[in-house]
Design an enzyme around this catalytic site. Structure first.
Site, PDB file in Angstrom:
ATOM      1  N   PRO A  95      -1.264  -2.881  -9.409  1.00  0.00           N
ATOM      2  CA  PRO A  95      -2.218  -1.947  -9.869  1.00  0.00           C
ATOM      3  C   PRO A  95      -3.579  -2.420 -10.233  1.00  0.00           C
ATOM      4  CG  PRO A  95      -0.006  -1.807 -11.056  1.00  0.00           C
ATOM      5  CD  PRO A  95      -0.174  -3.209 -10.200  1.00  0.00           C
ATOM      6  N   GLU A 122       7.489  -5.698 -13.720  1.00  0.00           N
ATOM      7  CA  GLU A 122       6.199  -6.158 -14.273  1.00  0.00           C
ATOM      8  C   GLU A 122       5.384  -6.948 -13.246  1.00  0.00           C
ATOM      9  OE1 GLU A 122       5.079  -4.540 -17.230  1.00  0.00           O
ATOM     10  OE2 GLU A 122       7.088  -3.651 -17.128  1.00  0.00           O
ATOM     11  N   ARG A 160      -3.399   3.498  12.361  1.00  0.00           N
ATOM     12  CA  ARG A 160      -4.009   4.586  13.288  1.00  0.00           C
ATOM     13  C   ARG A 160      -5.545   4.316  13.731  1.00  0.00           C
ATOM     14  NH1 ARG A 160      -6.903   7.701  10.819  1.00  0.00           N
ATOM     15  NH2 ARG A 160      -6.663   9.668  12.045  1.00  0.00           N
ATOM     16  N   ASP A 175     -12.871  11.034  12.019  1.00  0.00           N
ATOM     17  CA  ASP A 175     -12.238  11.333  10.864  1.00  0.00           C
ATOM     18  C   ASP A 175     -13.010  11.551   9.443  1.00  0.00           C
ATOM     19  OD1 ASP A 175      -9.595  10.931  11.898  1.00  0.00           O
ATOM     20  OD2 ASP A 175      -9.549   9.087  11.698  1.00  0.00           O
TER      21      ASP A 175
HETATM   22  C1  21W Z   1       3.398  -0.631 -12.283  1.00  0.00           C
HETATM   23  C2  21W Z   1       4.065  -2.827 -11.802  1.00  0.00           C
HETATM   24  C3  21W Z   1       3.134  -0.896 -13.555  1.00  0.00           C
HETATM   25  C4  21W Z   1       3.549  -3.128 -13.015  1.00  0.00           C
HETATM   26  C5  21W Z   1       0.979  -3.381 -19.278  1.00  0.00           C
HETATM   27  C6  21W Z   1       2.024  -4.282 -19.307  1.00  0.00           C
HETATM   28  C7  21W Z   1       1.366  -1.557  -6.132  1.00  0.00           C
HETATM   29  C8  21W Z   1       0.657  -0.138  -7.686  1.00  0.00           C
HETATM   30  C9  21W Z   1       1.572  -1.301  -7.129  1.00  0.00           C
HETATM   31  C10 21W Z   1       3.868  -1.558 -11.404  1.00  0.00           C
HETATM   32  C11 21W Z   1       3.189  -2.218 -13.841  1.00  0.00           C
HETATM   33  C12 21W Z   1      -0.350  -0.274  -6.683  1.00  0.00           C
HETATM   34  C13 21W Z   1       2.587  -2.590 -18.183  1.00  0.00           C
HETATM   35  C14 21W Z   1      -1.387   1.812  -7.724  1.00  0.00           C
HETATM   36  C15 21W Z   1       0.604   0.854  -8.836  1.00  0.00           C
HETATM   37  C16 21W Z   1       2.622  -1.354  -8.077  1.00  0.00           C
HETATM   38  C17 21W Z   1       4.354  -0.925  -9.959  1.00  0.00           C
HETATM   39  C18 21W Z   1       2.814  -2.620 -15.346  1.00  0.00           C
HETATM   40  C19 21W Z   1       3.543  -1.704 -17.531  1.00  0.00           C
HETATM   41  N1  21W Z   1       1.539  -2.219 -18.625  1.00  0.00           N
HETATM   42  N2  21W Z   1      -1.362   0.814  -6.845  1.00  0.00           N
HETATM   43  N3  21W Z   1       3.250  -3.755 -18.591  1.00  0.00           N
HETATM   44  N4  21W Z   1      -0.401   1.757  -8.658  1.00  0.00           N
HETATM   45  N5  21W Z   1       3.179  -0.729  -9.395  1.00  0.00           N
HETATM   46  N6  21W Z   1       3.903  -2.118 -16.139  1.00  0.00           N
HETATM   47  O1  21W Z   1       1.283   1.299  -9.739  1.00  0.00           O
HETATM   48  O2  21W Z   1       3.594  -2.024  -7.843  1.00  0.00           O
HETATM   49  S1  21W Z   1       0.016  -1.081  -5.665  1.00  0.00           S
END
Ligand code: 21W
Length: 269
Positions: A95, A122, A160, A175
């Protein structure tokens, strides 16, 4: 005509390789694999675990909720992936990464391969990021349970764009997002559906008029649904003419409208 040099390797590191099974069995992705345009190899991170319980996660130093992906299995899995596909770029799906978009998809489609690391829990021990990761990618501002769906999205969008993966008449050049315009509306049979008719011009067989109608429809839809896209693009003469035509039309409507409102105001006095 097989072009071996264009085969793209996607090596996916995950603790849930089974998630990818059905994704690889359908449609354009399946055909791209059969036609040797892409290779998708999910590797189970658990198989690189070093302790007797095959643990891939552990408690965070400093305490707190959640678990952290252990660095040793991940580093071994990445080394294995680099042995299999040495020219690949290594991407951590997180994220915190740069938001994936069509421009990134296009630049990835020119690479020899991608190693896609799906985080769970995490995410990985930060030291994995120091020496093993080329780029961190997110697919958007929302929270998932892991990176597997993100990996599929990237494989899908990139595949694609590889020449020869789409059907002959199906072209990635027209596209949405390739030129910052949304697609025009589409219609098929029947001509009349629940009292709604197909626009007459599409039945006319006049290809120039059809082209113009579709261009105008694309511009209108983009203006209404995604005005942010219109600001990012350059306009040719034809498009400028269409936009000017709307300006005139809107101007005419506004003129009429202001006469009515002043009329209303004077009536209320
Ligand atoms: C979601 C991992 C939340 C860690 C603060 C501290 C890969 C993803 C992911 C994930 C947390 C992508 C927290 C958009 C996504 C992914 C899993 C953090 C809570 N907050 N693109 N700890 N959104 N997400 N956990 O979630 O692996 S690309």
């Amino acid at each position: 005509m097989s072009d071996k040099s264009s085969l793209m390797d996607f090596t996916v590191l995950t603790i849930f390789p089974g998630i990818f099974n059905s994704f690889l069995e359908y449609g354009i992705i399946r055909r791209a694999i059969l036609n040797k345009k892409i290779n998708v190899l999910p590797l189970n991170i658990r198989e690189f675990a070093t302790d007797k319980h095959s643990a891939t996660d552990d408690r965070p130093y400093g305490g707190g909720p959640g678990m952290v992906m252990k660095p040793e299995p991940l580093s071994l899995a990445i080394k294995k992936a680099k042995e299999i596909a040495p020219l690949s770029k290594t991407i951590l799906l997180t994220p915190q990464g740069k938001t994936f978009n069509q421009d990134l998809a296009r630049s990835f489609s020119n690479l020899d391969g991608l190693i896609l690391i799906c985080s769970r829990y995490e995410g990985p021990d930060e030291r994995i990021c120091y020496n093993y990761i080329d780029e961190e990618i997110s697919i958007g501002d929302y929270v998932l349970t892991g990176g597997e769906i993100a990996a599929m999205i990237i494989i899908d969008a990139v595949t694609r764009l590889i020449p020869g993966t789409l059907g002959a008449e199906d072209s990635a050049e027209k596209d949405s997002f390739t030129n910052n315009l949304l697609d025009h509306a589409n219609y098929t049979r029947p001509r009349s559906f629940e009292g709604e008719e197909v626009p007459e011009v599409l039945l006319s067989g006049n290809h120039l008029n059809i082209f113009k109608w579709r261009l105008e429809d694309s511009l209108i839809r983009t203006f209404l649904k995604r005005p942010d896209l219109l600001e990012q693009r350059l306009y040719n003469r034809e498009e400028v003419e269409i936009l000017k035509k709307w300006c005139k039309e809107l101007d005419r409507i506004i003129q009429t409208q202001s006469i009515h409102s002043s009329f209303t105001l004077s009536c209320n006095k």
